[in-house]
Design a protein around this motif. Structure first.
Motif, mmCIF file in Angstrom:
data_model
loop_
_atom_site.group_PDB
_atom_site.id
_atom_site.type_symbol
_atom_site.label_atom_id
_atom_site.label_comp_id
_atom_site.label_asym_id
_atom_site.label_seq_id
_atom_site.Cartn_x
_atom_site.Cartn_y
_atom_site.Cartn_z
ATOM 1 N N CYS A 141 76.414 -33.039 84.153
ATOM 2 C CA CYS A 141 76.752 -33.916 85.281
ATOM 3 C C CYS A 141 78.247 -33.924 85.589
ATOM 4 C CB CYS A 141 76.240 -35.334 85.018
ATOM 5 S SG CYS A 141 76.911 -36.094 83.539
ATOM 6 N N VAL A 142 79.091 -33.753 84.558
ATOM 7 C CA VAL A 142 80.538 -33.828 84.810
ATOM 8 C C VAL A 142 81.028 -32.562 85.523
ATOM 9 C CG1 VAL A 142 82.825 -34.065 83.745
ATOM 10 C CG2 VAL A 142 80.919 -35.444 82.900
ATOM 11 N N GLY A 143 80.611 -31.384 85.035
ATOM 12 C CA GLY A 143 81.036 -30.130 85.670
ATOM 13 C C GLY A 143 80.547 -30.032 87.104
ATOM 14 N N ASN A 150 69.608 -37.646 77.919
ATOM 15 C CA ASN A 150 70.127 -39.000 77.710
ATOM 16 C C ASN A 150 69.062 -40.056 78.019
ATOM 17 O OD1 ASN A 150 70.115 -39.422 80.474
ATOM 18 N ND2 ASN A 150 72.299 -39.096 80.730
ATOM 19 N N SER A 151 69.469 -41.314 78.004
ATOM 20 C CA SER A 151 68.491 -42.410 78.165
ATOM 21 C C SER A 151 68.099 -42.648 79.618
ATOM 22 C CB SER A 151 69.060 -43.719 77.606
ATOM 23 O OG SER A 151 69.317 -43.614 76.238
ATOM 24 N N GLY A 152 68.780 -41.984 80.541
ATOM 25 C CA GLY A 152 68.414 -42.128 81.954
ATOM 26 C C GLY A 152 68.794 -43.472 82.554
ATOM 27 N N ALA A 156 82.762 -28.900 79.102
ATOM 28 C CA ALA A 156 81.799 -28.204 78.240
ATOM 29 C C ALA A 156 81.138 -29.102 77.195
ATOM 30 C CB ALA A 156 82.468 -27.009 77.580
ATOM 31 N N GLY A 157 81.249 -30.412 77.338
ATOM 32 C CA GLY A 157 80.497 -31.344 76.492
ATOM 33 C C GLY A 157 80.668 -31.091 75.005
ATOM 34 N N LEU A 158 79.576 -30.729 74.338
ATOM 35 C CA LEU A 158 79.588 -30.529 72.886
ATOM 36 C C LEU A 158 80.485 -29.377 72.448
ATOM 37 C CD1 LEU A 158 75.787 -31.168 72.522
ATOM 38 C CD2 LEU A 158 77.503 -32.319 71.093
ATOM 39 N N ALA A 166 79.293 -41.565 80.908
ATOM 40 C CA ALA A 166 79.803 -40.510 81.792
ATOM 41 C C ALA A 166 78.752 -40.009 82.772
ATOM 42 C CB ALA A 166 80.357 -39.348 80.964
ATOM 43 N N ALA A 167 77.463 -40.174 82.466
ATOM 44 C CA ALA A 167 76.459 -39.750 83.448
ATOM 45 C C ALA A 167 76.476 -40.716 84.636
ATOM 46 C CB ALA A 167 75.080 -39.692 82.801
ATOM 47 N N THR A 168 76.518 -42.012 84.343
ATOM 48 C CA THR A 168 76.624 -43.010 85.421
ATOM 49 C C THR A 168 77.904 -42.771 86.228
ATOM 50 O OG1 THR A 168 75.589 -44.619 83.948
ATOM 51 C CG2 THR A 168 76.730 -45.492 85.887
#
Ligand SMILES: Cc1cc2nc3c(=O)[nH]c(=O)nc-3n(C[C@H](O)[C@H](O)[C@H](O)COP(=O)(O)OP(=O)(O)OC[C@H]3O[C@@H](n4cnc5c(N)ncnc54)[C@H](O)[C@@H]3O)c2cc1C
Length: 406
Positions: free
Chosen positions: A15-17, A50-52, A206-208, A384-386
């Protein structure tokens, strides 16, 4: 072999990229942007596991990037979901205190909510808790009306589609893993399994893998990513009627995790979790997954050893919850005492990328660094998804200055 010159190469199709590429292209439609994603679909890691939940912003320290970007990002995300028919529901949630000792922190969370300008929040009594969620028991709680649920995979697929359809020079490349970088003056060659991409600028989301990419690219980082797996159980058909929407405990203020909770998903299932278990494989979603390089790096890092020296009790407790259904159930029964073992069945898992400092502290806030022709997102944990669209807009502003885009 591909050789292409791009204005910007964005690494990571989470979602961030994707929000970053979209926001930059919205401001500068003529820029040619390549999003490189190593998996065969977007959002294969944190975003899609994620938890959505569309978080309100109530938990975060006033003035932090998390607080600011969660609130603005949430409003933008809901508007985006409405515009493009992404499955979502602003159903509200309750945060429930089960013991007297939790009341002080619950009040602090409420005060943060007021300071962060969160709409539709109020304190609720034990009676109101059961009116909202008939099977839930607690001594007091908070109603958060602007919290919701969303299909984050649908959201990111739409972003990828918009990037390619609205901006002619831009493209999302799947199954394209960034392996290395070669710098030649103002141009960076991004080496991938599918050939070279030449770029004037690079933005890594790149997250993880974000710390490794920052080191390879040359910007470096003073923190390291450690993975914390979150296991979920699903409510079985028998247990499903015990939860209407979202039920959360008061979080432990020592950690940036929200505690195991109940979440209705947009597909109608109800998930219970996630816990937070240190992983021996960054992208490992099974309880016994192991990767030598990931383990040696994580345990060889001073920050990890310091973290566990301080928080060994927490670590052991989380392992117990991972391997014992009865123990996991006990935690859930704190919120719904009538929940029984056959009300829950094992579900999926996700791994959180948490940046740890050398001192062994979890870096709580979002962390973005810019150097030369590169920007790196070095910590983008929940929410960060929100907040993704707001983070994308913030990175657009940084890129405008750093890369002289204007
Ligand atoms: C269990 C769990 C529950 C959560 N719940 C919520 C929630 O309810 N609400 C919320 O707002 N947030 C939640 N979060 C947090 C949120 O999901 C993350 O903060 C967010 O998804 C981070 O997005 P990202 O794009 O930075 O990372 P990611 O989604 O992990 O994306 C990074 C991408 O980079 C790619 N990549 C890595 N290395 C390379 C390479 N070398 N070459 C090419 N591509 C590469 C990866 O394949 C990946 O697709 C949760 C997280 C987890 C794990």
């Amino acid at each position: 072999m591909t050789t292409n010159l791009y204005d910007i190469v964005v690494i990571g199709g989470g979602c961030v990229g994707l929000s970053t590429a979209y926001k930059i292209n919205q401001k500068y439609p003529d820029l040619k942007i390549a999003v490189l994603e190593k998996e065969s679909q977007v959002s294969a890691h944190q975003t899609g596991r994620n938890s959505g939940v569309i978080h309100s912003g109530i938990y975060y320290k006033p003035g932090s990037y998390k607080a600011k970007n969660c609130v603005t990002g949430r409003r933008e995300l809901v508007a985006f979901a409405k515009e493009y028919n992404i499955k979502h529901d602003i159903c509200g949630k309750i945060i429930v205190a089960s013991k007297e000792e939790e009341l002080a922190h619950m009040n602090k969370v409420f005060q943060n909510g007021i300071a962060n300008g969160i709409e539709d929040i109020r304190m609720i009594s034990a009676k109101e808790i059961t009116e909202i969620e008939p099977y839930c028991e607690g001594i007091a709680g908070i109603w958060v009306g602007c919290t919701g649920i969303i299909d984050y995979v649908g959201f990111t697929k739409k972003l990828a589609e918009l990037i390619e359809s609205k901006f002619t020079g831009s493209k999302v490349f799947l199954e394209t893993e960034v392996k290395d970088f070669i710098k030649d003056g103002p141009i960076t060659t991004v080496k991938t399994n599918r050939g070279d991409f030449t770029a004037k600028n690079v933005i890594a989301c790149a997250g993880l893998q974000s710390d490794r990419i920052a080191i390879k690219e040359g910007t470096g980082t003073d923190s390291a990513i450690v993975g914390f797996r979150g296991d979920y159980y699903d409510l079985s058909e028998k247990g499903k009627n015990k939860v209407r929407n979202l039920i959360y405990p008061v979080p432990n203020p020592q950690f940036p995790f929200l505690g195991v909770h109940f979440t209705r998903m947009t597909n109608g299932s109800v998930e219970c979790g996630p816990n937070a278990v240190f992983v021996f494989k960054r992208e490992g979603y099974n309880k016994t997954d192991f990767n030598l390089k990931d383990t040696v790096q994580a345990l060889g890092y001073k920050g990890t050893r310091r973290f566990f020296a301080k928080h060994w009790r927490f670590g052991l407790d989380e392992y117990r919850g991972a391997f014992s259904k009865a123990y996991f159930l006990k935690r859930l029964q704190k919120l719904i005492p009538s929940l029984q073992s056959d009300d829950i069945v094992p579900g999926r898992a996700g791994v959180r990328a948490m940046a740890l400092s050398r001192e062994g502290n979890m870096i709580d806030d979002f962390k973005i660094e810019a150097k030369g022709n590169a920007i790196h997102v070095l910590n983008a944990p929940s929410p960060a998804a929100t907040a993704a669209l707001a983070i994308g807009a913030a990175i657009e502003e940084i890129a405008t200055k750093q890369f002289n885009l204007g």
